[in-house]
Design an enzyme around this catalytic site. Sequence first.
Site: not given
Length: 344
Positions: A90, A103, A110, A114, A117, A335
Amino acid sequence: MKDIRTLSLDQLKDYFVSLGEKPFRAKQVYDWLWSKNLHSIDEMTNLSKSLRERISEEYTINPVSVDLLQKSSDGTIKNGVKLHDGLMVESVLIPTETRTTACVSSQVGCSLNCEFCATARLKRMRNLEVAEIVDQVALIDSQSRMYFDRPLSNIVFMGMGEPMMNYKNVVEAIKKITQPEGLGMSPRRITVSTSGIPKMIKMLADDELRVKLALSLHSAIEAKRNEIMPFSDKFPLTDIMEALQYWYQKTGSVITFEYCVWKGINDGDEDIKALIKYCKQVPSKVNLIQYNPIGDGKYDQCNKQAEENYIRQLENAGVTVMVRRSRGGDIDAACGQLANKTTD
């Protein structure tokens, strides 16, 4: 077939010489690929048809495509970007009155874990290729011109993935984005955001790309940061600070600390004092980021009073602080929310 965009300019020259063509053909093709962002060899109109056919026998172009486009009530656009192998990432276009920001993602999924997230809950499938990163930027630039009547002004590597875990391709993509024979954007308008890998921060400083650096911090208390970002126990805050000081020494560029304040987690005075102490060790500023829930109930945005307390104490200590309000939350484009999730 191999994507022709994996070839450097020198490799393109060698290729055309091997075909009995003049070396300048390489520059023509390079311009089509990286400046005009063309996605079809057949459309390279300054090459003969026979040469285009010859190239197409050996090489192809694998552009990204928009599988799903979602528009937020605040103008933000989220792209579900489909890659040549069917995987998805995305990217987001964030407009304001004066600029538009892309962005972009650097990995499918990933590499990190975290807790707050949504992207971290996806399995990392692979790194994005150079062309796949550049394509996201070119795509959003096109959308910026179409929907907001102005070119893309800023780029942040804050999408899916940890840019420093795909270092080689991210750096090469930045070069393609900024070089005159590429997209020609200013490196000063590009920010690379990292969760903090000291040796890679130093490497980025040594590579002298003239980009900006942001660190996803969220706590300057070691044990607490390790709970929020479990992988960080391998990278102590002292080591990260040493790398940040090296960065500033080499580049003269102020570091941005990205910082979410969560209710009952890092909203106390001891958290603020630790952050101030950390900031004082290197020229820096703090972006307080409005948190966007991901549905687990563990991490909740702090109340207004806690946010104001952060702002007041940071400003009183002489630390520059800005509040970054959430954009695109209604389409899971904000975010921490990028996780290939669609919103009806």
